[in-house]
Design an enzyme around this catalytic site. Structure first.
Site, PDB file in Angstrom:
ATOM      1  CB  CYS A  55     -45.503 -17.940   8.812  1.00 10.12           C
ATOM      2  SG  CYS A  55     -46.692 -18.341   9.934  1.00 10.12           S
ATOM      3  CG  HIS A  58     -43.231 -15.352  12.023  1.00 13.44           C
ATOM      4  ND1 HIS A  58     -43.463 -14.283  11.009  1.00 13.44           N
ATOM      5  CD2 HIS A  58     -44.323 -16.118  12.115  1.00 13.44           C
ATOM      6  CE1 HIS A  58     -44.520 -14.421  10.562  1.00 13.44           C
ATOM      7  NE2 HIS A  58     -45.135 -15.324  11.283  1.00 13.44           N
ATOM      8  CD  GLU A 109     -40.283 -13.049  10.526  1.00 15.85           C
ATOM      9  OE1 GLU A 109     -39.595 -14.069  10.328  1.00 15.85           O
ATOM     10  OE2 GLU A 109     -41.334 -12.676  10.511  1.00 15.85           O
TER      11      GLU A 109
HETATM   12  N1  GLN Z   1     -52.381 -18.331   9.520  1.00 22.93           N
HETATM   13  C1  GLN Z   1     -51.977 -17.508   8.522  1.00 22.93           C
HETATM   14  C2  GLN Z   1     -52.342 -17.919   7.042  1.00 22.93           C
HETATM   15  O1  GLN Z   1     -53.166 -18.868   6.942  1.00 22.93           O
HETATM   16  C3  GLN Z   1     -50.391 -17.656   8.601  1.00 22.93           C
HETATM   17  C4  GLN Z   1     -49.788 -17.062   9.808  1.00 22.93           C
HETATM   18  C5  GLN Z   1     -48.708 -16.326   9.746  1.00 22.93           C
HETATM   19  O2  GLN Z   1     -48.024 -15.826   9.014  1.00 22.93           O
HETATM   20  N2  GLN Z   1     -47.969 -15.926  10.921  1.00 22.93           N
HETATM   21  O3  GLN Z   1     -52.053 -17.374   6.127  1.00 22.93           O
END
Ligand code: GLN
Length: 199
Positions: free
Chosen positions: A79, A172, A174
């Site tokens: 992410c 994610h 995990e």
């Molecule tokens: N929206 C977050 C970002 O731009 C990422 C979201 C996440 O890691 N769950 O950094």
């Protein structure tokens, strides 16, 4: 020498990655300073907020250390971690490591309230596996280079990519106890796990 994996722990969702590595029987440690990288063989960049993570990485001096660490060691980004690994995050506040030849649109799946668990099919070494994973304010891969290997798609868009020894995920794994990507990226560091590439 004991193989050990670091989990960047400046900000965000790092604890659950430790549980996955514990389950795999891999030693791990949280990374907050450049010196912590010295005895490590791989690194996880977790989810969180990439603008904040970027600021903290610059401030701590870890940014440059991770760039050279990534030359020799595998990195898994989830992410916000994927955003940090991209060539371009399309946001001046995010200084990326440029480890994956991809461009990103941040927060493309909406707000926290739009989070969801999705079923994906992972394709790796001619084996297919269905998994459930969580998308939270997920980034979208809007461009990828030819040498980027797509491990999974979500609604027709690449969401799990591998380039050389590194892997980046827009979700994610995990949070759902999914370890397949940790196993693939850190394969060489995990003892006695034959057939992992066919997992
Ligand atoms: N929206 C977050 C970002 O731009 C990422 C979201 C996440 O890691 N769950 O950094």
């Amino acid at each position: 020498m004991v193989k050990k994996i670091g989990i960047l722990a400046l900000q965000g969702n790092f604890q659950k990655h430790k549980l996955i590595l514990d389950q795999l029987g891999v030693e791990s440690t949280y990374v907050r300073y450049s010196s912590s990288l010295d005895d490590l063989n791989g690194l996880i960049i977790p989810g969180g907020e990439s603008t904040t993570m970027s600021k903290l990485l610059d401030r701590s001096g870890l940014f440059e250390s991770i760039v050279s660490f990534a030359d020799k060691n595998p990195i898994l980004g989830t992410c916000a971690g994927l955003i940090m690994m991209a060539n371009n995050a399309m946001d001046d506040r995010v200084n990326t490591f440029k480890l994956l030849d991809i461009d990103i649109e941040r927060n493309a799946s909406g707000r926290q309230i739009d989070s969801s668990i999705e079923t994906l099919t992972v394709n790796y070494n001619n084996v297919q596996k269905n998994i459930n994973v969580t998308f939270i304010r997920a980034p979208k891969i809007i461009r990828h280079g030819n040498e980027v290997n797509i491990l999974a798609y979500h609604k027709g868009i690449p969401c799990a990519v591998k380039s050389g020894k590194h892997i980046g995920l827009s979700f994610h794994p995990e949070l759902n106890g999914i370890s397949i990507f940790h196993e693939i990226v850190f394969n060489k560091l995990i003892n006695n796990r034959e057939g992992l590439h066919a997992a």
